[in-house]
Write a protein that holds these residues in place. Sequence first.
Motif, short mmCIF file in Angstrom:
data_model
loop_
_atom_site.label_atom_id
_atom_site.label_comp_id
_atom_site.label_asym_id
_atom_site.label_seq_id
_atom_site.Cartn_x
_atom_site.Cartn_y
_atom_site.Cartn_z
N MET A 69 0.83 -1.20 0.00
CA MET A 69 0.00 0.00 0.00
C MET A 69 0.87 1.25 0.00
N ARG A 70 0.23 2.39 -0.09
CA ARG A 70 0.95 3.67 -0.02
C ARG A 70 1.11 4.06 1.44
N GLN A 71 2.33 4.04 1.91
CA GLN A 71 2.56 4.33 3.32
C GLN A 71 2.24 5.78 3.63
N ASP A 72 1.58 6.00 4.75
CA ASP A 72 1.16 7.31 5.24
C ASP A 72 0.06 7.94 4.39
N GLU A 73 -0.50 7.18 3.44
CA GLU A 73 -1.62 7.67 2.64
C GLU A 73 -2.83 6.75 2.75
N ASP A 74 -2.62 5.46 2.51
CA ASP A 74 -3.70 4.50 2.63
C ASP A 74 -3.96 4.18 4.10
N PHE A 75 -5.16 3.71 4.39
CA PHE A 75 -5.57 3.46 5.77
C PHE A 75 -5.41 1.99 6.17
N VAL A 76 -5.05 1.78 7.42
CA VAL A 76 -4.92 0.44 7.99
C VAL A 76 -5.75 0.38 9.27
N CYS A 77 -6.58 -0.65 9.40
CA CYS A 77 -7.39 -0.84 10.59
C CYS A 77 -7.09 -2.22 11.16
N SER A 78 -6.84 -2.30 12.45
CA SER A 78 -6.33 -3.52 13.06
C SER A 78 -7.30 -4.10 14.08
N THR A 79 -6.78 -5.02 14.89
CA THR A 79 -7.54 -5.72 15.92
C THR A 79 -6.80 -5.54 17.25
N SER A 88 4.33 -2.26 10.57
CA SER A 88 4.32 -2.32 9.11
C SER A 88 3.77 -1.04 8.50
N ALA A 89 2.86 -0.37 9.21
CA ALA A 89 2.30 0.89 8.72
C ALA A 89 3.26 2.05 8.88
N GLY A 90 4.39 1.81 9.54
CA GLY A 90 5.40 2.86 9.67
C GLY A 90 5.49 3.51 11.03
N VAL A 91 4.67 3.10 11.98
CA VAL A 91 4.77 3.67 13.32
C VAL A 91 6.12 3.24 13.91
N PRO A 92 6.96 4.16 14.38
CA PRO A 92 8.28 3.80 14.90
C PRO A 92 8.21 2.80 16.05
N ALA A 93 9.16 1.89 16.07
CA ALA A 93 9.19 0.87 17.14
C ALA A 93 9.21 1.52 18.52
N ARG A 94 9.89 2.65 18.64
CA ARG A 94 9.94 3.36 19.92
C ARG A 94 8.53 3.71 20.41
N GLU A 95 7.70 4.24 19.51
CA GLU A 95 6.36 4.67 19.89
C GLU A 95 5.45 3.49 20.21
N VAL A 96 5.65 2.38 19.50
CA VAL A 96 4.83 1.19 19.77
C VAL A 96 5.20 0.59 21.12
N MET A 97 6.50 0.47 21.38
CA MET A 97 6.95 -0.10 22.65
C MET A 97 6.55 0.80 23.82
N PHE A 118 -2.78 3.54 17.78
CA PHE A 118 -3.39 4.50 16.86
C PHE A 118 -2.35 5.50 16.42
N SER A 119 -2.39 5.89 15.15
CA SER A 119 -1.49 6.94 14.67
C SER A 119 -2.12 7.64 13.48
N ALA A 120 -2.57 8.86 13.71
CA ALA A 120 -3.16 9.65 12.62
C ALA A 120 -2.12 9.91 11.54
N GLU A 121 -0.89 10.15 11.96
CA GLU A 121 0.19 10.45 11.02
C GLU A 121 0.42 9.31 10.04
N HIS A 122 0.31 8.08 10.51
CA HIS A 122 0.59 6.92 9.67
C HIS A 122 -0.69 6.24 9.18
N LYS A 123 -1.83 6.93 9.32
CA LYS A 123 -3.12 6.44 8.84
C LYS A 123 -3.50 5.10 9.45
N LEU A 124 -3.04 4.87 10.68
CA LEU A 124 -3.45 3.68 11.42
C LEU A 124 -4.71 4.03 12.19
#
Length: 343
Positions: A69-79, A88-97, A118-124
């Motif tokens: 997909m187009r990173q930071d443009e297309d949307f990803v919705c998870s569980t 995978s959507a580009g959210v930095p490992a630091r922020e996830v941890m 959640f990350s508005a910046e990365h369309k998560l």
Amino acid sequence: MAQERIVPEFDSSSVQLGQEEGLRLYEDMVLGRVFEDKCAEMYYRGKMFGFVHLYNGQEAVASGVIKSMRQDEDFVCSTYRDHVHALSAGVPAREVMAELFGKATGCSKGRGGSMHMFSAEHKLLGGYAFVAEGIPVATGAAFQSKYRRETMGDESADQVTACFFGDGACNNGQFFECLNMAALWKLPILYVVENNKWAIGMAHDRATSVPEIYKKAHAFGMHGVEVDGMDVLAVREVAKEAIARARAGEGPTVIEALTYRFRGHSLADPDELRSKDEKEFWFPRDPIKRFASYLTSKGLATEEELKGIDRKIQEVVDDSVKFALESPEPDPSELYKYIFVDD
């Protein structure tokens, strides 16, 4: 052990894969695996609290779809099994941890924890704790893309949404209602079913009258396809086709990825329900080992190059833990922040 359902082996002879993209896919899958292993370590050391659901074994699905997909443009919705989708959507490992540690520097400011990345910046669009809860959210995101483009005349609004959920969600009403609307309106969305055979402790075959989930799309006149979810190239091929169809206005696709989680439902699950024979069938199909073998056999990478990526990722994950440990706790004075819209 019940008869295992797997799709025919994917013919990779016609795959167009350059070295750069191949290494990018490998790195993304390794990041997911190493990150989750570190989460298990931190959880058992008492650094994380609540429920933590890991993604080990399913990495080919996240990487194969999201990296197409187009990173930071297309949307990803998870569980609730959302850490690796976020990575995978580009959210930095630091922020996830940091989010897993409940720190203010986390992608959800320490308010979401393991199940609500959640990350508005990365369309998560978020991780969702209730089964099937994210399906209507993702459908809404796809609707707004189509509405902005076709009704408001915004030619840039050609975003595609990928909605991930498990086999257990496919028996919920939201699944069928949203498939109906998506097909009716030809929404630009991929419904990605990560069929890992188990909904907590309920075996998939015991919970549904039609085990082949992708066939349920046909009832709505929607394109449905099954794919080997342990083969990142196979996932990538069906994802690229579905994304192209969605972006061209040809409507949604249900992708049923047959995969397997290598750990229990959560880190609190002793994993005693799944048989030894079943695990021994699936564990050798490790998607990372299979893809590493493919890369070396095709001359796209050497074993030393792959080991270099492994070392690099280990440093990234170790750094994320250090960052999380050193990050501040959320300020109690901000307890009600992000609940209501600020004036």
